[in-house]
Design an enzyme around this catalytic site. Sequence first.
Site, PDB file in Angstrom:
ATOM      1  N   HIS A 155      22.430 -15.671 -17.367  1.00  8.23           N
ATOM      2  CA  HIS A 155      22.975 -16.424 -16.745  1.00  8.23           C
ATOM      3  C   HIS A 155      24.564 -15.718 -16.071  1.00  8.23           C
ATOM      4  O   HIS A 155      25.289 -16.180 -15.768  1.00  8.23           O
ATOM      5  CB  HIS A 155      23.796 -18.034 -16.996  1.00  8.23           C
ATOM      6  CG  HIS A 155      22.211 -19.227 -17.336  1.00  8.23           C
ATOM      7  ND1 HIS A 155      22.669 -19.931 -16.322  1.00  8.23           N
ATOM      8  CD2 HIS A 155      21.898 -19.233 -18.384  1.00  8.23           C
ATOM      9  CE1 HIS A 155      21.217 -20.418 -17.046  1.00  8.23           C
ATOM     10  NE2 HIS A 155      20.837 -19.507 -18.361  1.00  8.23           N
ATOM     11  N   SER A 276      35.336   6.873  -1.216  1.00  6.84           N
ATOM     12  CA  SER A 276      35.978   6.527   0.128  1.00  6.84           C
ATOM     13  C   SER A 276      36.448   7.170   0.869  1.00  6.84           C
ATOM     14  O   SER A 276      37.496   7.725   0.956  1.00  6.84           O
ATOM     15  CB  SER A 276      36.409   5.182  -0.756  1.00  6.84           C
ATOM     16  OG  SER A 276      37.340   4.918   0.692  1.00  6.84           O
ATOM     17  N   LYS A 282      39.005   5.711  -5.073  1.00  5.42           N
ATOM     18  CA  LYS A 282      37.607   5.195  -5.452  1.00  5.42           C
ATOM     19  C   LYS A 282      36.133   5.495  -6.248  1.00  5.42           C
ATOM     20  O   LYS A 282      36.269   6.917  -5.943  1.00  5.42           O
ATOM     21  CB  LYS A 282      36.801   3.955  -3.903  1.00  5.42           C
ATOM     22  CG  LYS A 282      37.526   3.423  -2.933  1.00  5.42           C
ATOM     23  CD  LYS A 282      37.380   1.804  -4.331  1.00  5.42           C
ATOM     24  CE  LYS A 282      36.204   1.628  -4.737  1.00  5.42           C
ATOM     25  NZ  LYS A 282      35.592   0.755  -3.215  1.00  5.42           N
ATOM     26  N   GLU A 289      22.915   0.933  -5.265  1.00  4.30           N
ATOM     27  CA  GLU A 289      23.734   0.036  -4.407  1.00  4.30           C
ATOM     28  C   GLU A 289      22.159   0.387  -3.728  1.00  4.30           C
ATOM     29  O   GLU A 289      21.093  -0.688  -3.105  1.00  4.30           O
ATOM     30  CB  GLU A 289      24.558  -0.266  -3.435  1.00  4.30           C
ATOM     31  CG  GLU A 289      25.761  -0.289  -4.660  1.00  4.30           C
ATOM     32  CD  GLU A 289      27.008  -0.215  -3.725  1.00  4.30           C
ATOM     33  OE1 GLU A 289      27.591  -1.120  -3.339  1.00  4.30           O
ATOM     34  OE2 GLU A 289      28.074   0.899  -3.698  1.00  4.30           O
TER      35      GLU A 289
END
Lengths: 458, 458, 458, 458
Positions: A155, A276, A282, A289
């Site tokens: 969880h 980025s 970044k 992803e």
Amino acid sequence: MKLWGGRFSQELDPDAWQLNASIQFDQRLARQDVRGSQAWAEALKKAGLLSVEEHRQIFKGLEAIDSEFKEQRFAFKDSDEDIHTAVERRLQEMIGHAAGKLHTGRSRNDQVTTDLRLWLLDHLPGLDESLRLLQSALIERAEADLDVVMPGYTHLQRAQPILLSHWWLSHFWPLARDRQRLEDLTRRAASLPLGAGALAGTPFPIDRHALAETMGFERAAENSIDAVADRDFVAEFLFCAALTGVHLSKLAEGIILFSSAEFGYLELPDAYATGSSLMPQKKNPDIFELTRGKAGTLLGYLSGFMAVLKSLPSAYDKDLQEDKIPLFTAFDSLSLLLPVLAKALRGLTIHAEKMRANISAEMLATDLADYLVDKGIPFREAHELVGMLVGTVLERGKALDELSLEEFQETIPQVDADVYQVFDAQHSVSRRSAFGGTAPEAVREQIRLAKERMEVID
Amino acid sequence: MKLWGGRFSQELDPDAWQLNASIQFDQRLARQDVRGSQAWAEALKKAGLLSVEEHRQIFKGLEAIDSEFKEQRFAFKDSDEDIHTAVERRLQEMIGHAAGKLHTGRSRNDQVTTDLRLWLLDHLPGLDESLRLLQSALIERAEADLDVVMPGYTHLQRAQPILLSHWWLSHFWPLARDRQRLEDLTRRAASLPLGAGALAGTPFPIDRHALAETMGFERAAENSIDAVADRDFVAEFLFCAALTGVHLSKLAEGIILFSSAEFGYLELPDAYATGSSLMPQKKNPDIFELTRGKAGTLLGYLSGFMAVLKSLPSAYDKDLQEDKIPLFTAFDSLSLLLPVLAKALRGLTIHAEKMRANISAEMLATDLADYLVDKGIPFREAHELVGMLVGTVLERGKALDELSLEEFQETIPQVDADVYQVFDAQHSVSRRSAFGGTAPEAVREQIRLAKERMEVID
Amino acid sequence: MKLWGGRFSQELDPDAWQLNASIQFDQRLARQDVRGSQAWAEALKKAGLLSVEEHRQIFKGLEAIDSEFKEQRFAFKDSDEDIHTAVERRLQEMIGHAAGKLHTGRSRNDQVTTDLRLWLLDHLPGLDESLRLLQSALIERAEADLDVVMPGYTHLQRAQPILLSHWWLSHFWPLARDRQRLEDLTRRAASLPLGAGALAGTPFPIDRHALAETMGFERAAENSIDAVADRDFVAEFLFCAALTGVHLSKLAEGIILFSSAEFGYLELPDAYATGSSLMPQKKNPDIFELTRGKAGTLLGYLSGFMAVLKSLPSAYDKDLQEDKIPLFTAFDSLSLLLPVLAKALRGLTIHAEKMRANISAEMLATDLADYLVDKGIPFREAHELVGMLVGTVLERGKALDELSLEEFQETIPQVDADVYQVFDAQHSVSRRSAFGGTAPEAVREQIRLAKERMEVID
Amino acid sequence: MKLWGGRFSQELDPDAWQLNASIQFDQRLARQDVRGSQAWAEALKKAGLLSVEEHRQIFKGLEAIDSEFKEQRFAFKDSDEDIHTAVERRLQEMIGHAAGKLHTGRSRNDQVTTDLRLWLLDHLPGLDESLRLLQSALIERAEADLDVVMPGYTHLQRAQPILLSHWWLSHFWPLARDRQRLEDLTRRAASLPLGAGALAGTPFPIDRHALAETMGFERAAENSIDAVADRDFVAEFLFCAALTGVHLSKLAEGIILFSSAEFGYLELPDAYATGSSLMPQKKNPDIFELTRGKAGTLLGYLSGFMAVLKSLPSAYDKDLQEDKIPLFTAFDSLSLLLPVLAKALRGLTIHAEKMRANISAEMLATDLADYLVDKGIPFREAHELVGMLVGTVLERGKALDELSLEEFQETIPQVDADVYQVFDAQHSVSRRSAFGGTAPEAVREQIRLAKERMEVID
């Protein structure tokens, strides 16, 4: 050139042609089409439908065409409707008259699905190898990270300490199932449609068993109507691909989480991270992803193609032409993803100390309950008592292992001074040594099994 | 009763309870839950965690609970969160104290997926039997309709004459693949998660290999994290079910078409057709339309559940609770459909004369081309010539076999007087005697193979 | 060139680059990217971040780049990661220094979704026009076929006589809903993300309302985090496309059925039909089969992309890059299909006599029941009586209208000699004159409404 | 009782009955069916097909039946095939003879879709209200958390500081779009099929416009064939539901992440969290995991039902019976989820200090670049320079704001002593005050807009 038209008094409308033509994507089947045609020519010769000389011409011509494809010299024409037409057209240009005999007793209906099966059978080993590569990377990581203890989550809440190796291996076994599924699929894909004709079979004395053997199929399809319509192998491949995508998305999700600043467990190698355009600091896990995103896209190919198949009437229908783009695209997606993932995993930096630091005493609450079980308290009661204790420490803003013996005994008189060893994560991990558990010895055994399995799919 | 709560200071909100509870649907796992618990109790005894007496009490208690389920006497309480809680709650009522020891070293995470796997393994043979039943019906039809010649279709256009038997059998082989896929799935489903605990394994000396054997599993899951999260078997079952649905939808589409007035090939038995509330004359193939529709619904279960799985973080997450309803519903759908279809097929009336009447001479155009091939004309040229001939007859409003020999020879000088035998559909069918073709002898061989295959899945 | 990298010490791995790069497909956004950049430059100038001269240079440079795209002279480089990078790289080559100011206060996160929205808003009118074109073709057919009576079907069983015009129009209204849905989507798509930055908004005094107006958006997005992540417009477009696909598949199914030999209602124009490589007589409705098939494929894009979106964490994630291929492909599919369908419908030959011939007397059973209603028998009873009568005629091998008056009266004493007019299909059709019914006057009214509706979407 | 059967000589097979019957799920339409029948009776009276007395009896009878449904006293019989049959059967029991007149000019084909549309129109306002409730909760949170600064994420990497309020509102606007979509759907659903009969319209002089108005529909369906087949409203509802599911899954993902120990930003109220049967310390976000999971399941209903619709032939087909279960289930899912989520959000504990603490200096790198822009450096160059600086600090193990002025100036000479104010997160947030940005004043304006929008959907 098109392979039909005698009865038609009007040319196909150009827009309709564009809609109908498949050459943009089925040219990928070029070499399989040639190979299939060579085998068919051989069968025609054996059946007495081609003379030795005609066969020789056709065979040589196809060989030359194959070279053109191989060397990317083949010149497609605007009028080539599909790969089968293009090959026959070129053969005619090369050898003339005899080319017209090649299509005897054959239809594009049995030809196209033969080509597609051949293509898949040709390419599945490469995909299997890519899966194996990722499995290897996971095993390497498991071996390298054997002494790293980390919080295990359910969880997404801290649950119990585990070995990082154990976590890596939890991504190995799904891939083992994926490879097994591809193996099962291979068996089913290796059924030869050629000789089914348009739908009714071929009227010439073709030995389809021999043909199947020559072409590397396991058997000839048993029913000619089914043979031209059966796209189970495409649907099954798309399912396998989508489920592999799901497995990769789970791995990706883990890497994305663990490389966030908040977890801080992993750092991506610069060669597998991106930046980025706005935020100079970044370092983004784009690779992972995209892996996660592509799992969704793969799922779409599966459900789209199964909807294509649903409630088609018997035998060949043109709807089936929708089989190629999803098959090729799904294949390409995984073929691109898998090696990148394998390399990226190998390059990860592990922050073992951060993982260890996140193992709070509360994560050993189950061990405490187990400790009480050893003291003779039934587990259900032990669980309840420890739960109350957790409530208490939360209230008091303490950690479980900061309770004094007296405080323990307030709630649970059975607790002894030996309770504090319970809060040693390494100890907790070591206790889970039953088969499949997270104890170092069990994980070592698991690595051994994994290596064994990697070599044999089933 | 719930199996947790020690650390909580507030009761679950009633709406949240309703959302969270799974008892409405997981009670279907009742008997598997009991069986799993009995095996676990045995394992705990062997591991020294239960005394012989405690084990006896637990075992007997579970046996009594099993009877309550079997005889539908088990009284659920509103406070039973799920089937595991209900069983443990009842056990406590029955045997008191010792019941609290049953959950030692176990978690609902490994328990629920064990139950679900057991359920599936228990029920797959029944589904296989239903598939086999439909295969039988298809073979019976194939045997009964061996002398019926009908138009075969591609693109829903009349293509070539085939035997109706051959068409029936074209629906047999997809089911053979379906059964093989279920068999492959069985192998993968038979991996025992029990002993994986919440995610890290069990700290007690449980022999998971022995446990697997006792419970009828092929092996113990190799990694405890994967074990609690792996729902591949659900996704794979849903894929198998959806693909079977697709196959049934194809059969249904055929029956719906063939029982339309325009085709007029089949008539449904009254016991498997329905009427209209408005139109007194209607006789509708609802059974087959529902079959076709349910193929879509089954597809939705597959794509929905795979979307559930996508990008879940590691180990158990509550999202996995969405596995049961699609699994049960897909199973029930097929279990309901298959026997009805088998019975309906057996009851069909065949209008053989209507089928035969629809075989127009044009359907033998390929045979005419083949005839020209026998006269030494390359197939491609023969195809073109016959195409032109078809154009001619269409213009003249004649059928192909109504052309005089002179008319034939106008376009194709090679045609002889023997050309007219080409237009005998039976003759056309008989020529397609290569393996898998529609000739009676090939179909008879196919029936033999089908019977063989029906008994052995692989 | 890439728009980041200052902090990175290693180049991106080539395979990872290939996976990550989007230039192959997002170059389709080239002209929107330029347009968006021009508007942004204007906004920066107004905000005092660009001098008049800098703005002039940038604007001119972008104009030149736009020409390069328009005339397909733009030279992409291997190092162009995406269209935004390519444009900025080219601008730098052209105008140097000042180009580096264009990305001030902007991120690719807000830029890419702005481009994609612009692209969609640019292209939706064309798609709407294609839908309108098909609607026109349907209306033309409806006007041309106003006197053709045909069997109407439910459950693919003959139900009641209808006008063919009415059937054509039954495919008009779904397209009207589709166009309305696209209109609704347009409203939602027209929300400008630009100025949202990476996720937090822009720190410079940009007037986003003015920017929205300049760029032809209805409004500026209200929340910068939502603005960079919101792909509802893609999902909604894919839904609209998939539902249009479903509507076209229904039309296609009808055409395929009606152009089968068994129905024989329609004949495809040669310019919109294809032949067989094996069977010279075949004339296949490939166009319509592909239409039906693509409905499945479109459905896959929808479900795939929604699975991509599911459970993404907040703001921009790279998974969103999976939005472009389905959007472009779905758009292209429909753009290709719709005009072909419109042309093919216009070219159909209608076999009105065949349709009329297939209206059997049984199809007027409802009219007979209605006749009994007029005689004062409650409908339910009338329905039952006529049902029995149908049973009788089936047994006797007669048609309903072949019963003698005495035979009618055996079962239903209320029947008079005027009963026989019931079996006039034209009469049956004419009676259904309530709004939306199949009577000629109602259909004429429907055509009038349809024409009206075609001009105004809502 | 069934509403057909006159022509049938055999009863439906019991298994086929079970497959065919829909009473288990369509009884949910009971009150809509009664209402529709009352309106129909009224229309029949106006058309002269029912006498005043007959109409009175029918109307009263239906009223009594409605009470039986309302008070759950209605006794279904095993022989009730569907809700329409059940109602007519009961009416017959109650009023005898006259009941048989109710079905005049009507078919179950137009009746069932009328019932389903009515049901949806009845229930959409409640769903809208549930969405509004969740919007309210989000606004409340936004107002309460206006002074909480937190790290904003892209790619799950720390990106820029934002207000927590702004994050809450990023979940508000998707719901605003969802409500707008439901509103658009309502318009399309409010088209009355009744009077379309089986497919051809009604032969009696029914004023369908008046009927539509009486029943609360916006208009009468324009084409009777389309009217009985159109299930766009179901597909569109399932799409709306699935997209809402996607939005909720995104919120859920955020809450799950933020309530993990590693983020530690939120704590769930005990009343909306659950525990573990094994691990006493666990507090699990089951509610949010189920929300995320159900997004997948909802997606399955959409893709499944659209596959059902694909390539159905014209007018009514029994496949359409598959519309009800997904519609009802999707509706119930959202109706259960939304209020729980609203309550859970209200009860969250926010750990503002943890959020603030996680704003590292690197998150202000963009602000540093913007600072350089103010010093006249083009953004692209500024970005590159700051990127290098980030590389440097990473190497030196320092934070950006720990660099001395000299260290700054080593890389970027233009930096002044005023640079340090850049690293104030509050300052960074405040600068993003353009419309839609995260500055407090912009967020306050956003809240105002949100409140306004909540009251008006469009």
